[in-house]
Write an enzyme that holds these catalytic residues in place. Sequence first.
Site, PDB file in Angstrom:
ATOM      1  N   GLN A 213      -0.246   3.341   4.945  1.00  0.00           N
ATOM      2  CA  GLN A 213       1.410   2.648   5.584  1.00  0.00           C
ATOM      3  C   GLN A 213       2.621   3.901   4.948  1.00  0.00           C
ATOM      4  O   GLN A 213       3.494   4.257   4.309  1.00  0.00           O
ATOM      5  CB  GLN A 213       0.835   2.212   3.208  1.00  0.00           C
ATOM      6  N   ASP A 273      -7.237  10.583  -0.856  1.00  0.00           N
ATOM      7  CA  ASP A 273      -7.236  11.570  -1.649  1.00  0.00           C
ATOM      8  C   ASP A 273      -9.005  12.122  -2.300  1.00  0.00           C
ATOM      9  O   ASP A 273      -8.618  13.304  -3.238  1.00  0.00           O
ATOM     10  CB  ASP A 273      -5.891  11.527  -2.413  1.00  0.00           C
ATOM     11  N   ASP A 378      -6.937  -2.906  -9.220  1.00  0.00           N
ATOM     12  CA  ASP A 378      -8.400  -3.031  -9.553  1.00  0.00           C
ATOM     13  C   ASP A 378      -9.279  -3.999 -11.055  1.00  0.00           C
ATOM     14  O   ASP A 378     -10.515  -3.921 -11.020  1.00  0.00           O
ATOM     15  CB  ASP A 378      -8.440  -1.228  -9.476  1.00  0.00           C
TER      16      ASP A 378
END
Length: 627
Positions: A213, A273, A378
């Site tokens: 993205q 990451d 989440d």
Amino acid sequence: MVLNQESGTSLLGGESNPAVQPGQTATRMVAQRCPFLGPSTVVAEALYADTVSGRARRARQEIRLEPETVVSLNTYFGRFPASYWQRWTPVTEVRLTAWASGAGRVSVLASDMDGDPRTVATADVVEDGPLEMLLAIDRFVDGGALWAELSTGPDVLVVRDMQWEVVPPRPVRRAAVVICTHNRPDDCVNILEALAGDAEADAWTEGVYVVDQGTDKVVDNPRFAAAAAALDERLTYLQQPNLGGAGGFTRGMYEVAGKGGAGHANVIFMDDDVRCEPDVVVRLNAFACCTVEPTIVGAQMLHLLHPHRLHIGAEHADFEAVRAGIASQHSPVNSDMTLHNQDRRVDGTYNGWWTCLIPAEVVAAIGYPLPVFIQWDDIEYGYRARAAGFATVNLPGAGLWHVDFSWKDRDEWPRYFHVRNALIGAALHTGFDRKRAVQNLWREISQDVLGMQYGLALTRIRGMEDFLRGPQVLADGGAAALAAVRRERALFDETRRQPAAQLDGLRAADVSIAELPPEPSRENLTFARRIVDQVRGRSIASPAGVPARDAHWWHVARFETAVVTDASQEGVHVRRQDPVARRDLLARLTRVCYQLYREGPDVAQRYRDALPELTSRENWQRLFSGS
């Protein structure tokens, strides 16, 4: 080969790593391996194996013990979390397998919920060959683990390919790994290389979906072509506008669910990451293949900057208080895992999507994530799954490394989404106690104002205001909100990070670290005193240096100017009192709190009514198409 076998069952001969075909009922499958080294030299060896005495030389899957040496796998990655297997699966036995040569002893030890060890099996190695020890998973409901201990007398012992194997209760399935990435091409390729370069993880990976993205494209990275070739047709590379983590992960889930038989794969979300421990794929997927009911299985997060530390063992959230990451009782928090183990079983309500497995049955039952861009996606999904009867297990030993949250400064644009999305979660999953929500938000944001974080205060106020707009605020997936928040924050100079040695309008010699006073015992009285001092111009005029750890609102609010270290330790923020901003923001905060109290319940109902449409495949298809 095995002379002295006690308690467990030891077997000779046969294959130590029998093949398991996904889609078939397996006789045995690898539940987890026992690497002796991590995927990087910066990772502490003691997370994998601990040389208690003597000398040992190790590689990733092999260790050589010199004479008179003891090596324990009572470590973060070495332990088999027997308590979780007994609580969540019907599996009653686990087999420790390895290939051994030389001479020595392999012992298996177990712990209870208090960490007290006991030896449950031993085997003496006297010749080269396979080693197998069958152990019962029978006394671990409240806690405890199993692990191996290797020891030598006068001889050398070499052990390789040690792993724990179980018999799954039903046909097994592979996993599809979804990596959501935004301008981290090197990090993303590192993950692809780690997955492709590990035979066991690679064998259990049905597909890898990279959802890019960003503007710095992964496909342009010079190492991407080789990584893609290693994964071959299993790699799917997708580009789309930035829809945040929610949109990136959901795109992968959407693609997997749309591929017929592949729609029955377990989906593993993985941040771009992270430093990947490939065995996390094996451990999450094996556990998910064995649970009695479809279960979300979450990996634990170790700190990237402090690799020996575990972020949290298991957690829950408080939507109305806008608090995430609340540790479950008895859960380790920021614990040194070279010194501590997770013996007591703890339950969480959700798992962060740094890496988390979601079975296809959960998606089919509750739909897709909310299009909230980032933050609380989440958490909301975990709570929604729990309400539908699907638990989340935060699996000890299934870990990888993600950047330390404590090194992320809170004065950033994601705070808009943090507030807005927590309120949406409160609307969906609580009785929406409007009084409690208003009290918490007014207190915290007014403290931001007193602490001269005007941009942060506005960011959070905007989150409240946009929540009150109702479900239509999610119509574009968050792109417009992100742009607006960034524009507004740029108007406040204290949001800009500056080099510590070059401060706008200040000489270095004028700024000294201010001593931190005791924490106030009466917060409301301290708040009143600070605001009176600011309004009447009685704050300390001399600029003060404030370390990030000391940057409490009640301390910073004492000064006219404060130079506050950014939590990343990469620079500082210069905060200056601004009477106009203080007045306007407190007035705006008061107005939106009144509006939230008055209109909140009705708005909450609108979110509940819109949930099926917001989380539908059709809505996400619209977002992916840009319409």
